[in-house]
Each structure stands twice: as C-alpha cells, then as structure tokens.
Design a protein around this motif. Structure first.
Motif, PDB file in Angstrom:
ATOM      1  N   VAL A  23      35.710  52.193  20.201  1.00  0.00           N
ATOM      2  CA  VAL A  23      34.277  52.324  20.477  1.00  0.00           C
ATOM      3  C   VAL A  23      34.035  51.981  21.940  1.00  0.00           C
ATOM      4  O   VAL A  23      34.810  51.246  22.562  1.00  0.00           O
ATOM      5  N   LYS A  24      32.926  52.527  22.467  1.00  0.00           N
ATOM      6  CA  LYS A  24      32.596  52.277  23.873  1.00  0.00           C
ATOM      7  C   LYS A  24      31.127  51.908  24.006  1.00  0.00           C
ATOM      8  O   LYS A  24      30.263  52.560  23.401  1.00  0.00           O
ATOM      9  N   ILE A  25      30.848  50.863  24.794  1.00  0.00           N
ATOM     10  CA  ILE A  25      29.470  50.476  25.060  1.00  0.00           C
ATOM     11  C   ILE A  25      29.193  50.563  26.561  1.00  0.00           C
ATOM     12  O   ILE A  25      30.102  50.480  27.390  1.00  0.00           O
ATOM     13  N   LYS A  26      27.918  50.735  26.885  1.00  0.00           N
ATOM     14  CA  LYS A  26      27.484  50.772  28.272  1.00  0.00           C
ATOM     15  C   LYS A  26      27.314  49.345  28.804  1.00  0.00           C
ATOM     16  O   LYS A  26      26.900  48.438  28.071  1.00  0.00           O
ATOM     17  N   VAL A  27      27.605  49.156  30.084  1.00  0.00           N
ATOM     18  CA  VAL A  27      27.373  47.891  30.771  1.00  0.00           C
ATOM     19  C   VAL A  27      26.776  48.213  32.138  1.00  0.00           C
ATOM     20  O   VAL A  27      26.783  49.358  32.571  1.00  0.00           O
ATOM     21  N   GLY A  28      26.241  47.196  32.804  1.00  0.00           N
ATOM     22  CA  GLY A  28      25.803  47.385  34.176  1.00  0.00           C
ATOM     23  C   GLY A  28      24.341  47.152  34.448  1.00  0.00           C
ATOM     24  O   GLY A  28      23.954  46.981  35.615  1.00  0.00           O
ATOM     25  N   THR A  29      23.495  47.129  33.427  1.00  0.00           N
ATOM     26  CA  THR A  29      22.080  46.854  33.656  1.00  0.00           C
ATOM     27  C   THR A  29      21.849  45.381  33.967  1.00  0.00           C
ATOM     28  O   THR A  29      21.053  45.026  34.838  1.00  0.00           O
ATOM     29  N   ASP A  30      22.546  44.511  33.261  1.00  0.00           N
ATOM     30  CA  ASP A  30      22.431  43.057  33.464  1.00  0.00           C
ATOM     31  C   ASP A  30      23.844  42.485  33.463  1.00  0.00           C
ATOM     32  O   ASP A  30      24.398  42.155  32.417  1.00  0.00           O
ATOM     33  N   SER A  31      24.428  42.365  34.649  1.00  0.00           N
ATOM     34  CA  SER A  31      25.821  41.928  34.734  1.00  0.00           C
ATOM     35  C   SER A  31      26.027  40.515  34.223  1.00  0.00           C
ATOM     36  O   SER A  31      27.119  40.168  33.761  1.00  0.00           O
ATOM     37  N   ASP A  32      24.974  39.693  34.274  1.00  0.00           N
ATOM     38  CA  ASP A  32      25.111  38.333  33.759  1.00  0.00           C
ATOM     39  C   ASP A  32      25.241  38.329  32.237  1.00  0.00           C
ATOM     40  O   ASP A  32      25.894  37.442  31.659  1.00  0.00           O
ATOM     41  N   ASP A  33      24.619  39.297  31.580  1.00  0.00           N
ATOM     42  CA  ASP A  33      24.639  39.351  30.119  1.00  0.00           C
ATOM     43  C   ASP A  33      25.784  40.209  29.585  1.00  0.00           C
ATOM     44  O   ASP A  33      26.108  40.142  28.397  1.00  0.00           O
ATOM     45  N   ASP A  34      26.405  41.008  30.448  1.00  0.00           N
ATOM     46  CA  ASP A  34      27.441  41.923  29.976  1.00  0.00           C
ATOM     47  C   ASP A  34      28.597  41.232  29.257  1.00  0.00           C
ATOM     48  O   ASP A  34      29.047  41.709  28.206  1.00  0.00           O
ATOM     49  N   PRO A  35      29.119  40.115  29.775  1.00  0.00           N
ATOM     50  CA  PRO A  35      30.209  39.462  29.031  1.00  0.00           C
ATOM     51  C   PRO A  35      29.807  39.052  27.621  1.00  0.00           C
ATOM     52  O   PRO A  35      30.603  39.165  26.681  1.00  0.00           O
ATOM     53  N   ARG A  36      28.564  38.599  27.459  1.00  0.00           N
ATOM     54  CA  ARG A  36      28.111  38.229  26.115  1.00  0.00           C
ATOM     55  C   ARG A  36      28.031  39.452  25.212  1.00  0.00           C
ATOM     56  O   ARG A  36      28.448  39.402  24.046  1.00  0.00           O
TER      57      ARG A  36
END
Length: 359
Positions: free
Chosen positions: A156-169
C-alpha cells in the motif's frame, strides 16, 4: 482509419483530496474513440479538457486515413504535428489517449486481446493500493488501508508532504493498520528539500517503508541521485510519473536517479512510448512501474520484460468502474488481463458518464 471522436467528463470526488503539493476536488477524464469501418478502439487520459480540443483541432486530421494496423506510424504523425505546441502537458496527454485507442482498435480488428497483441512475457501484473491522501484523518486512512489489505494487495502507498512534522506518525499508524506482512510505500510528490527528505527517510525506515516516491522534485535529478545513494538499505527511490517524453526517462536513468522507474501511459505518449521506456529499463536492468490508470497499465506492462507492478490508484479505480464495463479487479494481488476479450476488453458506459460531460 476513418475517424476520431472525443468527449471529456469532469467527475467530482466525494470529498476534496490532497497530497504534498496539490489539492483537487474533481478529475477530468478525456475519452477517445478511433473508428475503422464498424469497429472502434477506446483510449483515455486523465487531463484537462484542453487535451480533447487538441485532438479535435490537430490530431484527428493527421491520423484519419492512416493504416489502422500501424499505430506507430500514427504516433509519429501526431508527434510531428505537435512540433510547435510541444509534446508536453495536455498535448502529450492527447497523444497518449489517441495512441491507446489505436492500439485497442488494432487488437479489436485482429480479434485478439491487447496483451496477446503485445506478445506479453507476463500473464499478470502485481498491484499495490494507492491513495492515503494527506487530508484523510486516521479513520479514513485506516479504512482505506484495510480495504486494500482485504483485497489481497501485497503493498500500500500513502501520500506525505503536507505536514512533515506529522508524517512519521501517519506512517507509523499505517504500519500498525496493515501489520508486518504488507509492503508500505510513501509518495512525497516532490514536496521535500533534499536534506529534509533524507531525514524523513531515516524515520520512515523504522516502519519498514520500502519505497519513497518523489522525495524531491522529479526535475531534481541530482537530488534524486543523492536520495538513492544515501537512503536506508531496503528503501527504493522512485520517480518518472511526470515524464512527458522519452528524454525524461532517459535522463533519469543516465543520472542513476531511481531504483525503479515509473511511467504513466496516459501522459508519456501512450502504449507506444511505454514500450520504448520498457526497452530503456531492459537495457539498464531497472524495473518499470506504471503510474495510475490501472486498467490500461495492466495490459501495457504484460509486454514489458522488467515490469515491477502497477498503481491501483483509488481515484482511477473509482472512475474506471463508473466509466467502463469489463474492468479488472485484483486476484491474488495482481491484475490478470483477459485474453479471451478483444483489445483491452473495456466497454464504455455512456449513460453513466453523460451527467458529467463537459465537451
């Protein structure tokens, strides 16, 4: 070939969606039918309605009258006709849609499946679930991830990049939802700076992310090469979905910028160019993964030796089920083209699409 017909449909989403660099609330589907006698081939692209106008204004007249069994010659005629416009953006999307329609027409005239026409070296193409938009809350994201797991998709693949601080969570949440048995991919859509992407790659590796797509802009070949060289072991760097012509794919490979190359059949010039990109990958021993348009990608990649997988993208899955009969669904984690149906096997559901027609 006796003529080309076009139509464009703007299909709204149930709710807006976002990735690291863009938000949208609808998707435009541009359809092409290439006619020869009583037979017609069907092609399409996801692009502005301008692509339909380019087909009507420029491309239709240059392919009408050509040999319906020679899509390569038609592709050459279209590329020449667009010299002054440039073979990018809506123009490239227009060529892609016509080219797919011509390949489908040829297969239907010969009464063979498109996969069989390509003398495909694969019977199926593995698929991964794709979506995970950055504006989804945990409930929405979890539901989508679970649906792909239940469908038997291997990754599966998810998008990241809108909120880099929240991406790891969010990545850790996705790993908890799918468990340890599935592959986990992320797509930055070019949202990050080089060192920022490197730092995030280290964090994502803790949740066994094995694919980081466009951590930096796909135009930043040096940045992609940096990420490829320094990303954690087991994490591949991918890009190529914005390749409008063959030179972009060549440049990505020459720069050794990706571990796996991507191409979009609805953008890069159609099936004709996907096969050429596949040959480049064969020469470099690099795998090719298709971007979006899963119903078309399933047939195209059966003819690519170093094919990796296709993107079972949520938006396009929904639209293709609405627009066509004969759509493929995953079986054992892959799409299996039906070699008993002529062409790509899709039949247009005009009545279902008519409420969305814009030209």
């Amino acid at each position: 070939m006796t003529g080309i017909d076009t139509a464009a449909y703007r299909i709204p989403l149930d709710e807006p969606e976002s990735d690291g660099t863009l938000s949208w609330s609808a998707t435009t589907l541009v359809l092409v039918r290439a006619r020869c006698g009583h037979e017609a081939g069907l092609g399409y692209t996801y692009a502005p309605a301008a692509a339909a106008h380019i087909i009507d204004d420029t491309l239709s007249q240059v392919v009408t009258g050509l040999n319906a069994l020679a899509p390569g010659a038609a592709w050459d005629a279209m590329a020449r006709a667009l010299r002054n416009q440039g073979l990018r953006g809506p123009a490239a999307a227009a060529v892609s849609a016509v080219d797919v329609a011509l390949w489908d027409l040829k297969a239907r005239l010969l009464d063979v499946s498109l996969s069989a026409l390509l003398e495909g070296c694969h019977d199926s193409v593995p698929a991964y679930g794709s979506g995970g938009f950055t504006n989804f809350d945990d409930r929405e994201l979890g539901a989508q991830l679970n649906s792909w797991a239940e469908a038997g998709l291997p990754a599966v693949k998810i998008k990241v990049g809108t909120d880099s601080d929240d991406d790891p969570r969010r990545v850790a949440f996705a790993r908890r939802v799918i468990g340890d048995g599935l592959g986990l991919f992320v797509d930055g859509n070019g949202a990050f700076a080089r060192k920022q992407a490197l730092a995030l790659a280290e964090e994502f590796a803790g949740n066994e992310v094995s694919w980081f797509e466009e951590p930096v802009s796909s135009d930043d070949l040096d940045g992609l090469r940096l990420l490829r060289d320094r990303a954690p072991a087991g994490m591949e760097i991918a890009a190529g979905e914005y390749g409008w012509d063959l030179t972009h794919f060549r440049d990505l490979l020459r720069a050794e910028a990706v571990d796996c190359l991507q191409a979009d059949i609805t953008r890069c010039g159609g099936l004709t160019v996907v096969l050429r990109v596949g040959a480049l990958c064969d020469a470099e021993n690099i795998d090719l993964s298709s971007h979006c348009a899963p119903q078309l990608s399933a047939h195209a990649l059966t003819g690519v030796w170093h094919r990796r997988h296709l993107e079972y993208f949520a938006d396009h899955v929904r639209i293709e089920k609405l627009a066509f009969d004969g759509v493929l669904t995953p079986v054992d984690g892959a799409l299996h083209p039906d070699r008993t149906r002529p062409g790509h096997g899709l039949l247009l559901r005009e009545e279902a699409l008519e409420p969305y027609r814009i030209c």
